[in-house]
Design an enzyme around this catalytic site. Structure first.
Site, PDB file in Angstrom:
ATOM      1  N   GLY A 205       0.842  -1.206   0.000  1.00  0.00           N
ATOM      2  CA  GLY A 205       0.000   0.000   0.000  1.00  0.00           C
ATOM      3  C   GLY A 205       0.866   1.241   0.000  1.00  0.00           C
ATOM      4  O   GLY A 205       2.093   1.157   0.102  1.00  0.00           O
TER       5      GLY A 205
ATOM      6  N   SER B  10       2.713   4.155   1.525  1.00  0.00           N
ATOM      7  CA  SER B  10       3.260   4.297   2.886  1.00  0.00           C
ATOM      8  C   SER B  10       3.371   5.762   3.290  1.00  0.00           C
ATOM      9  O   SER B  10       3.891   6.069   4.366  1.00  0.00           O
ATOM     10  CB  SER B  10       4.625   3.623   2.981  1.00  0.00           C
ATOM     11  OG  SER B  10       5.532   4.287   2.132  1.00  0.00           O
TER      12      SER B  10
ATOM     13  N   TYR C 263      -4.106   8.869   4.679  1.00  0.00           N
ATOM     14  CA  TYR C 263      -3.310   7.670   4.965  1.00  0.00           C
ATOM     15  C   TYR C 263      -3.673   7.118   6.353  1.00  0.00           C
ATOM     16  O   TYR C 263      -3.872   5.910   6.517  1.00  0.00           O
ATOM     17  CB  TYR C 263      -1.824   8.048   4.890  1.00  0.00           C
ATOM     18  CG  TYR C 263      -0.868   7.014   5.426  1.00  0.00           C
ATOM     19  CD1 TYR C 263      -0.485   5.925   4.645  1.00  0.00           C
ATOM     20  CD2 TYR C 263      -0.329   7.131   6.707  1.00  0.00           C
ATOM     21  CE1 TYR C 263       0.401   4.980   5.131  1.00  0.00           C
ATOM     22  CE2 TYR C 263       0.561   6.192   7.199  1.00  0.00           C
ATOM     23  CZ  TYR C 263       0.922   5.114   6.414  1.00  0.00           C
ATOM     24  OH  TYR C 263       1.797   4.181   6.893  1.00  0.00           O
TER      25      TYR C 263
ATOM     26  N   SER D  53       8.296   4.474  13.443  1.00  0.00           N
ATOM     27  CA  SER D  53       9.132   4.857  12.288  1.00  0.00           C
ATOM     28  C   SER D  53      10.191   3.769  12.129  1.00  0.00           C
ATOM     29  O   SER D  53      11.145   3.712  12.910  1.00  0.00           O
ATOM     30  CB  SER D  53       9.829   6.197  12.564  1.00  0.00           C
ATOM     31  OG  SER D  53       8.906   7.172  12.984  1.00  0.00           O
TER      32      SER D  53
HETATM   33  C1  15L Z   1       4.453   5.983   8.569  1.00  0.00           C
HETATM   34  O1  15L Z   1       3.401   5.379   8.719  1.00  0.00           O
HETATM   35  C2  15L Z   1       5.149   6.044   7.261  1.00  0.00           C
HETATM   36  O2  15L Z   1       4.878   4.922   6.450  1.00  0.00           O
HETATM   37  C3  15L Z   1       6.643   6.220   7.398  1.00  0.00           C
HETATM   38  O3  15L Z   1       7.158   6.610   6.153  1.00  0.00           O
HETATM   39  C4  15L Z   1       7.028   7.233   8.479  1.00  0.00           C
HETATM   40  O4  15L Z   1       6.830   8.512   8.014  1.00  0.00           O
HETATM   41  C5  15L Z   1       6.295   6.954   9.778  1.00  0.00           C
HETATM   42  O5  15L Z   1       4.925   6.737   9.601  1.00  0.00           O
HETATM   43  C6  15L Z   1       6.484   8.061  10.821  1.00  0.00           C
HETATM   44  O6  15L Z   1       5.502   8.551  11.391  1.00  0.00           O
HETATM   45  O7  15L Z   1       7.640   8.404  11.084  1.00  0.00           O
END
Ligand code: 15L
Length: 274
Positions: free
Chosen positions: A74, A76, A138, A167
């Site tokens: 998916g 991200s 998202y 993360s």
């Molecule tokens: C997420 O869900 C993202 O996929 C990742 O790229 C990061 O940005 C992460 O969160 C985050 O909050 O650091």
């Protein structure tokens, strides 16, 4: 018996980090991505599939002889509503439905801290099963991923563990990530716990390392058998030297989702142009 584990989104950031770490004797990793996957290395026990998680026929075929699924596929990052709906939400429904049809009994779903991004840090350690407060489209998709997982667990008896990943990168990239970091090795430990815990039913757990600056409960992850061995503090001096302390008025200081709660991530306004 050889266990076969299907990993969707295997060419993505987390999938790439997990590929060598989840390799094990008597285990086949069936790696699936819409993008081309790096070829198998010598002796690597993998099967490579190029397909979209939105393609039911492809997903049903990918589920054949599979013991468990790790669904990382998916978008991200934040994206248009149309793409989020199609790939993240419809794609997760397709993965779960294909698993049900093919008799796969365990599904591990990548959720995210952005499912609860608007939770204020001032309210203390973020507990397990926090009520959703998504910060972006998202984030909304991750709430839907959790809801779909819950329904497939309750209605069809699948074991479904959803991980609110912080993360997951080789190292924390900024000051916020000193709190949200999930080291790749801890990520693999958490996935292994999710794969092996007997009869978990439906769970929501935080996916973070045991960082000194952690804002998240690890109670439910510990209940699955996860033990973190990493701590972002080893990177704190260099990260702080590079970025400085967090501005207390910043989104990163205020909310779990950090900058994702701010105007840069306002997709509705961007899409409408107002
Ligand atoms: C997420 O869900 C993202 O996929 C990742 O790229 C990061 O940005 C992460 O969160 C985050 O909050 O650091």
């Amino acid at each position: 018996m050889t266990a076969r584990i299907l990993i969707t989104g295997a060419a993505g950031v987390v999938g790439t980090l997990m590929r060598p770490r989840l390799a094990a004797e008597n285990r086949v990793l069936r790696l699936l991505d819409v993008a081309e996957l790096p070829a198998a290395r010598d002796g690597e026990n993998v099967e490579l599939l190029q397909a979209s998680v939105t393609d039911m026929a492809a997903m049903e075929s990918a589920m054949k002889d599979v013991d468990a699924v790790i669904h990382l596929g998916g978008h991200s990052l934040e994206n248009t509503w149309e793409n989020i709906l199609r790939v993240n939400i419809d794609g997760t429904h397709t993965v779960l439905e294909a698993a049900r049809r093919q008799g796969v009994r365990r599904v591990i779903l990548a959720s995210s801290n952005h499912a609860v991004g608007y939770v204020e840090r001032a309210s203390g350690e973020a507990g397990d099963y926090l009520f959703p407060r998504p910060d972006t489209y998202y984030g909304v998709s991750k709430v839907a991923v959790e809801a779909l997982g819950s329904m497939y667990a309750d209605r069809y008896g699948l074991d479904v563990i959803t991980i609110r990943i912080g993360s997951c990168f080789e190292r924390p990239k900024d000051v916020r990530m000193l709190s949200t970091w999930l080291s790749p090795d801890d990520g693999a430990r958490l996935f292994e716990a999710c794969l092996s815990v007997p009869a978990p039913g439906f769970r929501i757990v935080w996916g973070v390392s045991d960082n000194d600056r952690r804002w998240f409960s690890l109670d439910e992850a510990h209940a699955l058998g996860y033990e973190s061995k990493d701590n972002s503090e080893v990177y704190a001096a260099e990260v702080l030297a590079e970025h400085g302390e967090l501005d207390p008025s910043s989104y990163a200081a205020k909310y779990v989702g950090g900058a994702w709660c701010g105007p840069e991530f306002d997709t509705a306004v961007k899409e409408a142009g107002r």
